[in-house]
Design a protein around this motif. Structure first.
Motif, mmCIF file in Angstrom:
data_model
loop_
_atom_site.group_PDB
_atom_site.id
_atom_site.type_symbol
_atom_site.label_atom_id
_atom_site.label_comp_id
_atom_site.label_asym_id
_atom_site.label_seq_id
_atom_site.Cartn_x
_atom_site.Cartn_y
_atom_site.Cartn_z
ATOM 1 N N SER A 115 0.820 -1.218 0.000
ATOM 2 C CA SER A 115 0.000 0.000 0.000
ATOM 3 C C SER A 115 0.853 1.266 0.000
ATOM 4 N N GLY A 116 2.139 1.104 0.191
ATOM 5 C CA GLY A 116 3.024 2.265 0.280
ATOM 6 C C GLY A 116 3.330 2.653 1.706
ATOM 7 N N TYR A 117 2.607 2.054 2.670
ATOM 8 C CA TYR A 117 2.869 2.319 4.090
ATOM 9 C C TYR A 117 4.098 1.520 4.521
ATOM 10 N N TYR A 118 4.546 1.759 5.739
ATOM 11 C CA TYR A 118 5.711 1.036 6.257
ATOM 12 C C TYR A 118 5.392 -0.456 6.415
ATOM 13 N N ALA A 119 6.378 -1.289 6.147
ATOM 14 C CA ALA A 119 6.204 -2.740 6.362
ATOM 15 C C ALA A 119 5.937 -2.988 7.830
ATOM 16 N N THR A 120 5.042 -3.932 8.091
ATOM 17 C CA THR A 120 4.613 -4.222 9.470
ATOM 18 C C THR A 120 5.243 -5.507 9.973
ATOM 19 N N SER A 121 5.945 -5.406 11.097
ATOM 20 C CA SER A 121 6.555 -6.596 11.708
ATOM 21 C C SER A 121 5.602 -7.298 12.664
ATOM 22 N N GLY A 122 4.573 -6.594 13.097
ATOM 23 C CA GLY A 122 3.576 -7.154 14.009
ATOM 24 C C GLY A 122 2.541 -6.091 14.291
ATOM 25 N N GLN A 123 1.386 -6.502 14.808
ATOM 26 C CA GLN A 123 0.358 -5.510 15.112
ATOM 27 C C GLN A 123 -0.591 -5.975 16.199
ATOM 28 N N LEU A 124 -1.223 -5.007 16.794
ATOM 29 C CA LEU A 124 -2.243 -5.224 17.818
ATOM 30 C C LEU A 124 -3.557 -4.713 17.240
ATOM 31 N N THR A 125 -4.548 -5.579 17.099
ATOM 32 C CA THR A 125 -5.834 -5.156 16.529
ATOM 33 C C THR A 125 -6.850 -4.893 17.633
ATOM 34 N N PHE A 126 -7.761 -3.948 17.369
ATOM 35 C CA PHE A 126 -8.766 -3.576 18.375
ATOM 36 C C PHE A 126 -9.995 -4.477 18.340
ATOM 37 N N SER A 127 -10.201 -5.194 17.223
ATOM 38 C CA SER A 127 -11.423 -5.995 17.120
ATOM 39 C C SER A 127 -11.104 -7.473 17.257
#
Length: 378
Positions: free
Chosen positions: A366-378
């Motif tokens: 998408s052009g955003y920074y590569a994600t190494s991990g994430q926390l989702t709210f849902s």
């Protein structure tokens, strides 16, 4: 009066004798202290001398482990003495080795230990061995001090972020850019090179130095624990609706602006976004993965930055993490008219549904920074 003076002298002399006897008895029968099911002898004279020696030795401060037991790390007893293993990312090996191996040799000589370090580029453990437990503890403590010092000088590799690159926000940002250049291009220093890449619009919560896969995984695991411990309760299992509106500058003089940012707030007027951001940073600082920079997270989205003039991929705070100021290399811009004309510019409404562990100097599809991990709210 004379009798009273004699009685007092007798009492004082008796006290001195008793004190001396107690001192001798303290050596023969020292105070016993129970820690973790073990019994230790307390020797005040030796304890004071040892602490002073340690403080002069490596100047590590009073919080370091000066004697056993040391709860900060494990020292194992072996058939030949004692050993302690240290997990160290390979990029930091060179600081323990030193120029021509001088740092390693000095550590080994002064602590009477042997320090085994993996080959450059090979992830593994540094192993400290020695005949005396105190020497191994001293070597380990010195290594920890060295690593802590040099880690703080490393440029950050990752950061916790909220993505603000949704299509509607990008569209409004491009409108803002177009209007600024149309109305303020004659102001000193204003040019198209100052503007953020719309695909990378974000909120930065805090920066991290993660030097190998193990440290990245540790950060990912901590994100998930934060989700379970407090984020789900605060967010209620739903995305946070925020508004991006208005612009502000970071330095004192708007005529000499280096960073212009868009302000972000919860649409419902609550402080839930701020609370989540502050608690996340607090937990990451407590874990040792992040350095404490501010008392509270300043929620802002950088839209213009003089660092982008020479390096479009530059981060707004890279000069604070490398130990070298970039202000001398910057050409500030006059932001007075921008602040006056776009003080209340509305960038739009966005649903924040995750906190990302973003990798610096990277891009995803998408052009955003590569994600190494994430926390989702849902």
């Amino acid at each position: 009066m004379h009798l009273q003076r004699q009685a007092l002298q007798f009492f004082l002399s008796g006290s001195v004798v008793a004190a001396r006897r107690r001192s001798k008895m303290d050596i023969l029968r020292p105070t016993l202290i129970r820690i973790g099911g073990r019994v230790y002898r307390k020797n005040l004279i030796q304890e004071q001398a040892y602490q002073q020696e340690e403080e002069e030795d490596f100047c590590a401060g009073p919080s370091d482990c000066a004697d056993e037991p040391c709860d900060a790390f494990v020292v194992e007893e072996t058939g030949k003495g004692f050993q302690c293993k240290v997990d160290v990312p390979s990029p930091l090996y060179k600081y323990i080795i030193g120029k021509k191996g001088e740092t390693k040799k000095r550590l080994e000589t002064e602590t009477r230990t042997s320090i085994s370090i993996p080959k450059p580029g090979v992830e593994g453990e540094i192993v400290i061995t020695g005949q005396h437990r105190s020497g191994v503890i001293s070597a380990r403590t010195r290594i920890d001090v060295l690593l802590d010092s040099f880690r703080k000088k490393q440029p950050f590799t990752h950061f916790l972020s909220f993505a603000l690159n949704q299509p509607a926000i990008q569209e409004k940002f491009l409108q803002f850019k177009e209007e600024v250049l149309e109305k303020c291009s004659n102001d000193h220093g204003v040019s198209s090179s100052l503007f953020q890449n719309p695909a990378k619009l974000h909120l930065t919560l805090g920066t991290l130095v993660l030097l190998n896969e193990q440290e990245i995984q540790k950060a990912c695991d901590l994100l998930q624990r934060c989700k379970e411990d407090f984020v789900d309760q605060i967010a209620g299992g739903k995305p946070l609706t925020v508004e991006v509106a208005g612009v502000e500058y970071m330095n004192d003089d708007p005529a000499m602006t280096d960073i212009l940012y868009a302000k972000v707030h919860m649409k419902d007027g609550s402080d839930r976004l701020q609370v989540i951001a502050d608690q996340l940073v607090e937990r990451f600082v407590a874990s040792g993965l992040m350095l404490k920079e501010w008392d509270r997270v300043k929620l802002h989205a950088t839209v213009m930055n003089t660092l982008f003039r020479k390096d479009p991929s530059a981060e707004e705070r890279n000069y604070t993490m490398t130990g070298k100021s970039s202000f001398k290399e910057r050409e500030s811009f006059n932001g007075r008219n921008i602040l006056k004309l776009f003080e209340n510019f509305y960038f739009g409404e966005v649903q924040l549904d995750s906190v990302r562990l973003s990798q610096r100097f990277s891009s995803d599809a998408s052009g955003y920074y590569a994600t190494s991990g994430q926390l989702t709210f849902s």
